[in-house]
Design an enzyme around this catalytic site. Structure first.
Site, mmCIF file in Angstrom:
data_model
loop_
_atom_site.group_PDB
_atom_site.id
_atom_site.type_symbol
_atom_site.label_atom_id
_atom_site.label_comp_id
_atom_site.label_asym_id
_atom_site.label_seq_id
_atom_site.Cartn_x
_atom_site.Cartn_y
_atom_site.Cartn_z
ATOM 1 N N LYS A 118 0.821 -1.213 0.000
ATOM 2 C CA LYS A 118 0.000 0.000 0.000
ATOM 3 C C LYS A 118 0.858 1.267 0.000
ATOM 4 C CE LYS A 118 -2.646 2.494 3.566
ATOM 5 N NZ LYS A 118 -1.571 3.247 4.192
ATOM 6 N N ASN A 119 1.834 1.317 0.885
ATOM 7 C CA ASN A 119 2.580 2.570 1.057
ATOM 8 C C ASN A 119 3.565 2.854 -0.078
ATOM 9 O OD1 ASN A 119 1.128 3.065 3.331
ATOM 10 N ND2 ASN A 119 2.777 2.605 4.781
ATOM 11 N N CYS A 134 -5.263 8.030 9.053
ATOM 12 C CA CYS A 134 -5.517 7.574 10.420
ATOM 13 C C CYS A 134 -5.282 8.679 11.436
ATOM 14 C CB CYS A 134 -4.603 6.397 10.759
ATOM 15 S SG CYS A 134 -4.996 4.931 9.835
ATOM 16 N N ARG A 192 0.114 14.994 12.870
ATOM 17 C CA ARG A 192 0.945 14.493 11.762
ATOM 18 C C ARG A 192 1.284 15.667 10.838
ATOM 19 N NH1 ARG A 192 -1.951 9.113 9.524
ATOM 20 N NH2 ARG A 192 0.132 8.471 8.909
ATOM 21 N N ASP A 229 3.777 0.760 12.181
ATOM 22 C CA ASP A 229 2.524 0.192 11.678
ATOM 23 C C ASP A 229 2.243 -1.206 12.236
ATOM 24 O OD1 ASP A 229 2.080 2.465 10.275
ATOM 25 O OD2 ASP A 229 2.259 1.600 8.287
ATOM 26 N N ARG A 267 -9.193 0.030 4.257
ATOM 27 C CA ARG A 267 -8.293 0.997 3.618
ATOM 28 C C ARG A 267 -6.949 0.353 3.279
ATOM 29 N NH1 ARG A 267 -6.831 5.287 7.075
ATOM 30 N NH2 ARG A 267 -5.354 5.449 5.395
HETATM 31 C C1 UD1 Z 1 3.724 7.075 6.533
HETATM 32 C C2 UD1 Z 1 2.794 5.913 6.295
HETATM 33 C C3 UD1 Z 1 2.315 5.334 7.617
HETATM 34 C C4 UD1 Z 1 3.478 5.007 8.520
HETATM 35 C C5 UD1 Z 1 4.469 6.162 8.613
HETATM 36 C C6 UD1 Z 1 5.758 5.777 9.343
HETATM 37 C C7 UD1 Z 1 1.721 6.377 4.162
HETATM 38 C C8 UD1 Z 1 0.508 6.832 3.454
HETATM 39 N N1 UD1 Z 1 1.681 6.386 5.501
HETATM 40 O O1 UD1 Z 1 2.960 8.073 7.237
HETATM 41 O O2 UD1 Z 1 1.568 4.156 7.331
HETATM 42 O O3 UD1 Z 1 2.984 4.742 9.818
HETATM 43 O O4 UD1 Z 1 4.828 6.598 7.308
HETATM 44 O O5 UD1 Z 1 6.378 4.701 8.722
HETATM 45 O O6 UD1 Z 1 2.705 5.985 3.556
HETATM 46 N N2 UD1 Z 1 6.824 14.384 10.671
HETATM 47 C C9 UD1 Z 1 7.058 15.725 10.900
HETATM 48 N N3 UD1 Z 1 6.999 16.570 9.827
HETATM 49 C C10 UD1 Z 1 6.724 16.151 8.559
HETATM 50 C C11 UD1 Z 1 6.486 14.781 8.350
HETATM 51 C C12 UD1 Z 1 6.540 13.922 9.417
HETATM 52 O O7 UD1 Z 1 7.314 16.146 12.022
HETATM 53 O O8 UD1 Z 1 6.696 16.984 7.649
HETATM 54 C C13 UD1 Z 1 6.901 13.457 11.820
HETATM 55 C C14 UD1 Z 1 5.522 13.148 12.354
HETATM 56 O O9 UD1 Z 1 5.549 13.247 13.756
HETATM 57 C C15 UD1 Z 1 5.267 11.696 11.952
HETATM 58 C C16 UD1 Z 1 6.679 11.117 11.832
HETATM 59 O O10 UD1 Z 1 7.514 12.246 11.457
HETATM 60 O O11 UD1 Z 1 4.480 11.024 12.889
HETATM 61 C C17 UD1 Z 1 6.808 10.082 10.717
HETATM 62 O O12 UD1 Z 1 6.242 10.659 9.568
HETATM 63 P P1 UD1 Z 1 6.225 9.964 8.154
HETATM 64 O O13 UD1 Z 1 7.257 8.883 8.123
HETATM 65 O O14 UD1 Z 1 6.270 10.992 7.092
HETATM 66 O O15 UD1 Z 1 4.798 9.285 8.210
HETATM 67 P P2 UD1 Z 1 3.479 9.568 7.458
HETATM 68 O O16 UD1 Z 1 3.690 10.192 6.134
HETATM 69 O O17 UD1 Z 1 2.546 10.230 8.420
#
Ligand code: UD1
Length: 418
Positions: free
Chosen positions: A22-23, A117, A122, A305, A397
């Site tokens: 998915k990701n 989610c 986030r 995850d 999803r």
């Molecule tokens: C993606 C995945 C999700 C997974 C996560 C971590 C998708 C659609 N989702 O989510 O399933 O749990 O990676 O492997 O692929 N952060 C910031 N600033 C940013 C971006 C992120 O501070 O601009 C922090 C947030 O606290 C976040 C953490 O970094 O919780 C990890 O973020 P990221 O790896 O980007 O996760 P997601 O894109 O939310």
């Protein structure tokens, strides 16, 4: 609304085939925007998020079809700009990849802040920082993120946190950009490598994906290609954990064992047997498993995850386990539901202390989010009695044909409309 009914107590046995990741699938669908050409994407998981993405691309003007074998044919040549449809884009988190891809192709992108989610705050500040470093102007007004640029130019970008989303989004925005972009402190997850491989198959020049420094040499044009998505590391890990929880014996097929090392290592520490055979893995669980401590970390660490499914498994361990969540801000929402089934868990901030018990007992519970939902299904598989998991749409999803796959392994599970 639909819910899942699960009668616990059956050991999972047999063979299950893992779907596409998915990701990786979602950013790859967004990345087809960059080609302005026809792409064929194979091994897509048939899950709700993919269907929503297909509808988004169609609304933007793509010719797109998806067959029941998970093959998408998509032609993005007629798309001239990207104003993401609000209702659809806010349903999923990965809609933010439209920003990077459209910025790269049109120097323009509009999308609402992403959905997905509810697992704490986030932010997408690192995505925006990356776009701005490449020369884009980003503003948020009336609830819409607007990105524009006269001309994007390669730049060195240091990410303040290791983020999968920002790493991929900056790759997307930079492949057609003049000059060289260097992403430092990049995320290293398998899907980063898969997206980079897809972009390279379209003619991009990306080196270093899978390490913490990614170098993107901008090119003038990309072309369509045929590409097959890697297997879903998280779906595979979910079946590994479900097998261990039920004390079963399952061959998990169509996996890349190296992507599963953190999960395999933890399961082995708990006395679960895991054997690797090329592109499959066999999990065999003993009667009693040992308690262990788990800390979620960016890849190659233990994936956030799988934290929720793992915590369900630890409810049955001999002794007390400590689970520390370092990636997501608020990923213990499901614990209250699990406690209704008799779990003994204390949460303090990002730490959960889990005391092993003999057996969970069935109850009416709800899926709090995608992975929290599948955790409740695993809890139902091992509990005494019939568990009802409401809000099954969360699970749809991200898990292809979950009930069918579990039924084929001997589980007693059915879906009903309410
Ligand atoms: C993606 C995945 C999700 C997974 C996560 C971590 C998708 C659609 N989702 O989510 O399933 O749990 O990676 O492997 O692929 N952060 C910031 N600033 C940013 C971006 C992120 O501070 O601009 C922090 C947030 O606290 C976040 C953490 O970094 O919780 C990890 O973020 P990221 O790896 O980007 O996760 P997601 O894109 O939310």
């Amino acid at each position: 609304m639909e819910k899942l009914l699960i009668e616990g107590g059956t050991k999972l046995k047999g063979k299950v085939k893992i779907s596409g990741f998915k990701n990786a699938a979602l950013p790859i669908i967004a990345a087809t925007l960059l080609a302005g050409d026809k792409c064929t994407i194979e091994n897509l998981p048939l899950i709700k998020d993919v269907i929503v993405y297909k509808e988004i691309m169609s609304k933007l003007g793509a010719d797109v079809s998806l067959n029941n074998k998970g093959v998408m044919e998509i032609d993005t040549s007629k798309i001239k700009k990207c104003n993401a449809p609000y209702e659809l884009a806010t349903k999923i988190r990965a809609s933010y990849y439209l920003l990077g891809a459209a910025l790269g192709r049109f120097s323009q992108a509009q999308a609402p802040p992403p959905g997905g989610c509810s697992i704490g705050n986030r932010p997408i500040d690192q995505h925006i920082k990356g776009f701005e470093a490449l020369g884009a102007k980003v503003d948020i007004s009336h609830g819409i993120i607007n990105c524009t640029a006269e001309k994007l130019k390669g730049e060195k970008i240091y990410l303040d946190v290791v983020t999968v989303g920002a790493t991929i989004n900056i790759m997307l925005a930079s492949v057609l950009t003049e000059g060289k972009t260097v992403i430092e402190n990049a995320a290293k997850e398998p899907h980063i490598v898969d997206v980079a491989n897809f972009l390279n198959a379209m003619g991009a020049e990306i080196r270093g994906a899978g390490t913490d420094v990614i170098r993107v040499q901008g090119v003038n044009k990309l072309k369509g290609c045929t590409y097959s998505i890697i297997p879903d590391q998280i779906e595979a890990g979910t079946y590994m954990i479900a097998t261990a929880a039920t004390g079963g014996e399952v061959i998990i097929d169509n996996v890349i064992p190296t992507h599963l090392e953190a999960i395999t290592a933890k399961l082995k520490e708990m006395n679960v047997e895991v054997k690797e055979y090329g592109d499959s893995i066999k999990v065999y669980a003993p009667q009693k498993i040992k308690s262990v401590d788990v800390k979620t970390l960016p890849y190659p660490g233990f994936p956030t995850d799988l934290q929720q499914p793992m915590s369900v498994l630890l409810c049955h361990a001999d002794g007390t386990s400590i689970v520390t969540e370092t990636v997501s801000e608020d990923r213990f929402k499901y614990v209250d539901e699990l406690k209704r089934m008799g779990a003994r868990i204390k949460v303090d901030g990002r730490v959960a202390v889990i005391q092993g018990i003999n057996k969970l007992s069935a109850a009416k519970v709800a899926a709090s989010d995608l992975r929290g939902g599948v955790a409740m299904v695993i809890a139902g598989l091992v509990a005494d009695g019939v568990t009802e998991v409401e809000n099954a749409y969360h699970i749809d999803r991200g898990y292809e044909r979950l009930e069918n796959k579990l039924l084929s392994l001997g589980a007693k599970i059915k879906r009903i409309k309410i």
